[in-house]
Enzyme design. Structure first.
Site, PDB file in Angstrom:
ATOM      1  CD1 TRP A 130       1.850   3.434  -1.115  1.00 11.31           C
ATOM      2  CD2 TRP A 130       0.645   3.660   0.762  1.00 11.31           C
ATOM      3  NE1 TRP A 130       0.525   3.259  -1.452  1.00 11.31           N
ATOM      4  CE2 TRP A 130      -0.240   3.391  -0.307  1.00 11.31           C
ATOM      5  CE3 TRP A 130       0.099   3.830   2.030  1.00 11.31           C
ATOM      6  CZ2 TRP A 130      -1.633   3.301  -0.155  1.00 11.31           C
ATOM      7  CZ3 TRP A 130      -1.279   3.743   2.196  1.00 11.31           C
ATOM      8  CH2 TRP A 130      -2.129   3.476   1.108  1.00 11.31           C
ATOM      9  CD  GLU A 169     -10.126   1.973  -2.302  1.00 10.34           C
ATOM     10  OE1 GLU A 169      -9.729   0.812  -2.125  1.00 10.34           O
ATOM     11  OE2 GLU A 169      -9.908   2.610  -3.352  1.00 10.34           O
ATOM     12  CD  GLU A 194      -7.325  -1.954  -4.435  1.00  9.22           C
ATOM     13  OE1 GLU A 194      -8.179  -1.258  -3.861  1.00  9.22           O
ATOM     14  OE2 GLU A 194      -6.812  -1.645  -5.525  1.00  9.22           O
ATOM     15  CG  HIS A 196      -6.099   1.783  -1.272  1.00  8.08           C
ATOM     16  ND1 HIS A 196      -6.459   1.373  -2.539  1.00  8.08           N
ATOM     17  CD2 HIS A 196      -4.739   1.766  -1.256  1.00  8.08           C
ATOM     18  CE1 HIS A 196      -5.370   1.126  -3.244  1.00  8.08           C
ATOM     19  NE2 HIS A 196      -4.313   1.349  -2.489  1.00  8.08           N
ATOM     20  CD  GLU A 198      -8.266  -1.951  -9.301  1.00  7.93           C
ATOM     21  OE1 GLU A 198      -8.319  -0.791  -8.840  1.00  7.93           O
ATOM     22  OE2 GLU A 198      -7.891  -2.917  -8.625  1.00  7.93           O
ATOM     23  CB  THR A 207     -10.900   3.130  -8.141  1.00  5.03           C
ATOM     24  OG1 THR A 207     -10.044   2.193  -8.804  1.00  5.03           O
ATOM     25  CG2 THR A 207     -12.207   2.447  -7.794  1.00  5.03           C
ATOM     26  CG  ASP A 263      -1.200   1.488  -4.185  1.00  7.88           C
ATOM     27  OD1 ASP A 263      -0.025   1.566  -4.590  1.00  7.88           O
ATOM     28  OD2 ASP A 263      -1.499   1.160  -3.026  1.00  7.88           O
ATOM     29  CD  GLU A 264      -7.552   1.652  -6.437  1.00  6.16           C
ATOM     30  OE1 GLU A 264      -7.531   0.598  -7.101  1.00  6.16           O
ATOM     31  OE2 GLU A 264      -8.151   1.747  -5.353  1.00  6.16           O
ATOM     32  CG  HIS A 287      -3.790  -2.585  -7.951  1.00  7.91           C
ATOM     33  ND1 HIS A 287      -4.412  -2.210  -6.778  1.00  7.91           N
ATOM     34  CD2 HIS A 287      -2.529  -2.954  -7.608  1.00  7.91           C
ATOM     35  CE1 HIS A 287      -3.563  -2.354  -5.773  1.00  7.91           C
ATOM     36  NE2 HIS A 287      -2.414  -2.805  -6.256  1.00  7.91           N
TER      37      HIS A 287
END
Length: 391
Positions: free
Chosen positions: A86, A131, A169, A172, A222, A225, A254-255, A258
């Site tokens: 995205w 971020e 990252e 974000h 991570e 977050t 996403d976090e 990761h």
């Protein structure tokens, strides 16, 4: 020199009397158990002397080198191809549309944010600023022995991961900044200054160049977050902005991905070097997981991070309970209580880590009594045009 934790106490959420449009900033439903809970993340960033963490020994650095094939197979697949990722454009008004259509989309965005209180935007800005300091975090990873990107374009899997992680990252902060810019709810000049101050200041993760401790830190951070962005998504939905909820939820996803990669690293280290890994986990937890934006400053408030953290705690975005929950989850996932083949030092470290969540959970009880003796305090945030928010 490093940041140490000073527990803060907080008070239940009340409307901000200084808000010029209080009808637009009604309260969001909150998790009652978060009231008056001390925030491990809500810290005063005081400096104190401490022993530096041990450097990665040549033998341990070699372990990372021996795991390059494993990293290629187990970590890199968790990165999505760029064309499948995205982008901020997917969530924002489209400037390529005719002017009237674009402006209508901007007005719709603004209308959706009307029901979100000032407190929410304080937390959202703090998350965005955190971020946006991605250059600092890439620099930190590139200090770790055994995995650093030696040339800036090293083709090895560790260096490739660091660059790919940074690239993912980076979206974000871009997305959150653009959304808040269009909302008109925050003073972007002060937000941008805060980002510049933070990147200039850097961070102290407490890991030094120790690769083991570096991945213990990132695996914890991570997950933190993930929780934080997940909770801002929940509050955005409750506040009437489903698009912003989707934005925050997408970042949280996403976090989480990761986090999965960093968890795999720590678990592999526990497999190939159980004693050294358990000691590293204990060393990192003794230093506590300091938040990466602990040195944030806007040029005005010398306790900006503490105030932001207090608001995040009170809204239930990231709390002392979350900190303990993360630690318990990591202990359970890694089966730390059952790790065998440990040296005497490692057994002592194992016992310390496994008992730590219980000790952390005792802190709210003591802080509760302290909170009852204190009067509510207001803090002005330059991010929201110097309006006051309860901390």
């Amino acid at each position: 020199m490093a940041m140490q934790y000073k527990i803060l106490t907080h008070h239940p959420l009340v409307p901000s009397s200084s808000s010029p449009s209080s009808s637009h900033h009604h309260l969001l439903p909150l998790r009652r158990h978060n009231h008056r809970t001390p925030a491990i993340s809500a810290v005063e960033t005081t400096l104190t002397h401490r022993q530096p963490p041990p450097k990665t020994s040549p033998e341990k650095a070699e372990i990372f080198k021996s795991l390059q094939g494993w990293a290629k197979e187990q970590m890199l697949p968790l990165m999505k191809p760029v064309d499948e990722c995205w982008q901020p454009h997917d969530f924002l008004p489209d400037p390529t549309q005719p002017s009237d259509v674009f402006l209508e989309q901007v007005m719709e965005l603004r209308e959706r944010t009307v029901g979100l209180p000032d407190e929410y935007f304080v937390v959202l800005v703090g998350d965005m600023v955190t971020e946006d300091a991605i250059p600092t975090y890439q620099t930190m990873l590139n200090t770790l022995d055994g995995v650093r990107d030696e040339t800036g374009m090293d083709p090895g899997p560790w260096a490739t991961w660091i660059r790919a992680w940074t690239a993912e990252e980076n979206r974000h902060g871009d997305l959150l900044r653009s959304y808040m810019y269009l909302s008109g709810r925050v003073d972007m000049l002060m937000v941008e200054r805060t980002v510049q101050y933070l990147i200039r200041a850097g961070m102290d993760s407490g890991t030094d160049k120790n690769g083991y401790m570096g991945f213990v830190y990132t695996s914890f951070q991570e997950r933190a977050t993930t929780i934080s962005h997940g909770n801002t998504a929940r509050l955005a939905k409750l506040g009437g902005d489903p698009t912003l909820a989707r934005v925050c939820g997408t970042i949280a996803a996403d976090e989480k991905r990761h986090e999965a990669a960093y968890q795999r690293v720590v678990e592999m280290l526990l497999e190939v070097d159980p004693a050294g890994s358990v000691v590293a986990i204990a060393d990192m937890m003794r230093r506590r997981i300091t938040m990466p934006a602990g040195l944030m400053h806007d040029g005005r408030d010398n306790r900006l991070f503490a105030h932001y953290s207090a608001v995040a705690q009170r809204l239930g975005v990231y709390t002392a309970g979350d900190y303990a929950d993360i630690l318990e989850y990591l202990i359970r996932r890694r089966r730390l209580e059952k790790v065998e083949g440990l040296t005497a030092d490692a057994k002592e470290a194992q016992e310390f880590v496994c008992e730590l969540p219980h000790r952390i959970r005792k802190l709210p009880e003591r802080a509760e009594e302290q909170a009852k003796k204190k009067k509510p305090n207001m803090a002005q945030f330059s991010w929201i045009f110097n309006r006051g928010v309860l901390v």
